[in-house]
Write a protein that holds these residues in place. Structure first.
Motif, PDB file in Angstrom:
ATOM      1  N   MET A   5      22.564 -10.815 122.469  1.00 29.13           N
ATOM      2  CA  MET A   5      23.015  -9.450 122.692  1.00 29.13           C
ATOM      3  C   MET A   5      22.512  -8.890 124.013  1.00 29.13           C
ATOM      4  SD  MET A   5      24.987  -8.435 120.279  1.00 29.13           S
ATOM      5  CE  MET A   5      24.941  -6.672 120.571  1.00 29.13           C
TER       6      MET A   5
ATOM      7  N   THR B 211      23.058  -1.182 118.583  1.00 30.50           N
ATOM      8  CA  THR B 211      24.122  -2.177 118.503  1.00 30.50           C
ATOM      9  C   THR B 211      25.339  -1.640 119.235  1.00 30.50           C
ATOM     10  OG1 THR B 211      25.440  -3.548 117.002  1.00 30.50           O
ATOM     11  CG2 THR B 211      25.052  -1.271 116.341  1.00 30.50           C
TER      12      THR B 211
ATOM     13  N   LYS C 261      20.639  -5.409 117.582  1.00 29.12           N
ATOM     14  CA  LYS C 261      21.282  -6.164 116.505  1.00 29.12           C
ATOM     15  C   LYS C 261      22.761  -6.337 116.811  1.00 29.12           C
ATOM     16  CE  LYS C 261      17.534  -6.396 114.032  1.00 29.12           C
ATOM     17  NZ  LYS C 261      16.842  -7.687 113.832  1.00 29.12           N
ATOM     18  N   SER C 262      23.334  -7.393 116.262  1.00 29.09           N
ATOM     19  CA  SER C 262      24.756  -7.650 116.395  1.00 29.09           C
ATOM     20  C   SER C 262      25.507  -7.043 115.210  1.00 29.09           C
ATOM     21  CB  SER C 262      25.023  -9.159 116.458  1.00 29.09           C
ATOM     22  OG  SER C 262      26.405  -9.423 116.419  1.00 29.09           O
TER      23      SER C 262
END
Length: 595
Positions: free
Chosen positions: A458, A437, A499-500
């Motif tokens: 993303m 991330t 992932k954010s």
């Protein structure tokens, strides 16, 4: 410098106030400040020694006979108050150039305590000093409360003043799910708790310690009445910043005995305040370090005479492929647990080790695994310099749960983190997958809405991931053909999840290898949110370049990466290294130095 002139007035003719212990001590300090370079005479030394012992100083027998029976009574009274005050008032202050000297028998006034004019809001011992015993009055700008919602409790014994326009701006920022909106709502809840305390009186101020913050010993004041001020007509009166400046100006005129200071994160606001003759400063309590150059580097060069000093006290032993040294001396005082130390000298063998134990004045050093050699390559990657070797030792150590890597562009942070993660996920099976991330802060203008799933959104932010995976996927499979490379890429990407950060709250990662890229753009609160997601068996790597901060109001000293490095240094299961040399290309290295 000549000694002070002899007293012209006998002790018996002094006023009773001269025997006061407090007045004598104040006068004694004035005299000492006036004659800093004068060496004490033998009689003065004997007087001080006898006074320290509580005995009566020696006196002339002729003065005792002149006073008759008054001497024993005076001596008895002096013994109750201490012997020193009777000696000190007889000393006269030194003459000052440009001023007329007072008579020797006149008692000099005791000056007010000298306080530094710098009004710092940083939580150190400096802001404990007050001017004439009066605490300072800090007027907070809205951006300070939106940046740090607990800033109200960071000013120790000083008072806080909130203009009405600040409350109005807080109300306008409380809607939404952004970090600013959350801070605005938390600030509103804090203000509500202070106002709701029993016996609260807004006109007299609210005790900041009422909510449990014992370090905040000041009071909070709200603007409860209009404050008239005279600002230049060129400043628009309807603008919020100018209204706050008007409040600061009015407070300075209303309380001339107090120091009124504006605290703002807005540089232009502080410039305008100083142009109007108002005191203004930045909010300092969010800064972990005053200067980015003071950041813990994670590596320390041993002095050239290190082994010479250790020749008689050194102890060494072998355990597996590592050698341990037990060392002592003054250099141990600079060591931290998991700090790297190295010794390089021409004509002598080099030493690269890590501090594994510190007890009193001794430390244990453990030699490192050499990742510069091809046999120790990590997913086909070998270290090209000393700092990269240190970093790979941290990344490949299962006992290290938290690693921070700082360095300029091209130093290999992302490549080494990914290579170490793939090795420990696919080969060693130490972790189940890699989670990557980063802070989604744009360098330029935002490109707008991004369609697709979370991972697809993303994608544009993960260009560094794709570039490094393209290099790592080649690896040893250069002769595997097109099908072999495609299968390798598919396997690698199946073990990497993007992932954010916006959906991290409440999650728990177990047996994961978590990479936080561009960590210099995170605030300390965001960094805490991400690190506390770690569950059993999880390793977190934070990487960033403190010279490339894109988040507004964030500096090298207040960045979340700086915060994490400073707080985790010396932890037995954490490590940090600052990468110094770029290995991307000669063009990138030259650009990093001159641009």
């Amino acid at each position: 410098m000549p000694l002070p002139p002899a007293p012209t007035k006998r002790a018996a003719l002094l006023s009773p106030e001269s025997y006061s212990l407090k007045a004598a001590e104040d006068l004694f300090e004035v005299v000492l400040d006036a004659i800093p370079a004068a060496a004490p005479t033998s009689s003065e030394v004997s007087h001080k020694t006898e006074a320290a012992r509580g005995s009566e100083p020696r006196r002339d027998s002729r003065s005792r006979s002149r006073k008759g029976e008054q001497a024993p009574e005076r001596d008895q009274a002096r013994s109750k108050r201490g012997a020193m005050p009777a000696v000190v008032p007889s000393m006269a202050p030194m003459p000052v150039e440009g001023k007329s000297q007072k008579p020797a028998d006149a008692r000099p006034p005791v000056p007010a305590p000298v306080v530094s004019p710098v009004a710092s809001n940083r939580r150190t011992g400096r802001n404990k000093a007050t001017i004439n015993g009066i605490s300072r009055l800090f007027v907070l700008d809205t951006n300070v409360l939106l940046h740090d919602p607990i800033s109200l409790f960071q000013f120790e014994e000083h008072d806080i003043f909130l203009p009405m326009i600040v409350l109005e701006e807080l109300d306008g920022h409380k809607k939404g799910m952004t970090e600013v909106a959350r801070n605005g709502r938390q600030t509103s809840r804090t203000l509500d708790a202070l106002v709701a305390q029993q016996g609260a009186d807004l006109t007299k101020g609210l005790k900041l310690s009422a909510t449990g913050h014992q370090s905040a010993r000041g009071s909070l004041f709200f603007q409860t009445e209009p404050l008239d001020s005279e600002l230049p007509s060129s400043l628009p009166q309807g603008k919020a910043d100018n209204q706050i400046l008007g409040v600061v100006h009015a407070l300075r005129d209303k309380f001339p005995q107090r120091e009124v200071i504006l605290v703002s994160k807005d540089i232009n606001m502080r410039v305008k305040a100083r142009a109007l003759g108002l005191a203004a400063e930045d909010y300092q309590n969010d800064k972990t370090l005053e200067d980015g150059d003071l950041l813990y580097a994670g590596a320390l060069a041993l002095p050239q005479d290190f082994w010479t000093r250790q020749s008689k006290t050194i102890e060494s032993w072998q355990s597996g492929s590592h050698t341990f040294y037990r060392v002592s001396g003054p250099a141990v005082g600079q060591f931290y647990i998991n700090q790297f130390v190295y010794f390089e000298a021409p004509g002598e063998p080099s030493l690269y080790a890590r501090v594994t134990e510190i007890r009193d004045k001794t430390a244990v050093l453990k030699t490192l695994k050499d990742f510069t050699h091809l046999k120790n390559a990590v997913w086909g990657v070998t270290s090209r310099n000393r700092e990269q070797n240190f970093a790979l030792n941290l990344l490949m150590d299962p006992e290290i749960d938290f690693v921070t890597l700082a360095g300029t562009a091209g130093t290999g942070k992302t490549l080494m983190a990914l290579a170490s993660g793939l090795t420990q996920v696919l080969d060693d099976r130490r972790y189940t997958e890699i989670i990557m991330t980063r802070a989604t802060v744009s360098v330029g203008e935002d490109i707008g809405f991004l369609p697709g799933t979370e991972e697809e959104k993303m994608g544009p932010w993960m260009g560094a991931l794709d570039d490094n995976l393209e290099f790592l996927a080649k690896g040893d499979g250069g002769n595997a053909g097109e099908w072999g490379r495609a299968a390798t890429n598919e396997l690698i990407r199946s073990r990497i999840k993007v992932k954010s950060m916006n959906f991290m709250r409440g999650r728990t990662f177990m047996n994961k290898y978590v990479i936080i890229d561009e960590a210099q753009n995170l605030t300390p609160k965001q960094m805490k949110t991400l690190i506390t997601r770690a569950g059993p068996g999880t390793k977190i790597i934070c990487m960033g370049n403190l010279a490339q901060i894109d988040t507004p109001y964030l500096t090298e000293g207040s960045s979340g990466l700086t915060y994490a490095v400073d707080r985790f240094k010396g932890w037995p299961h954490g490590g940090h290294i600052t990468l110094a040399r770029g290995e991307r290309s000669r063009l990138a290295d030259f650009a990093s130095e001159i641009l």
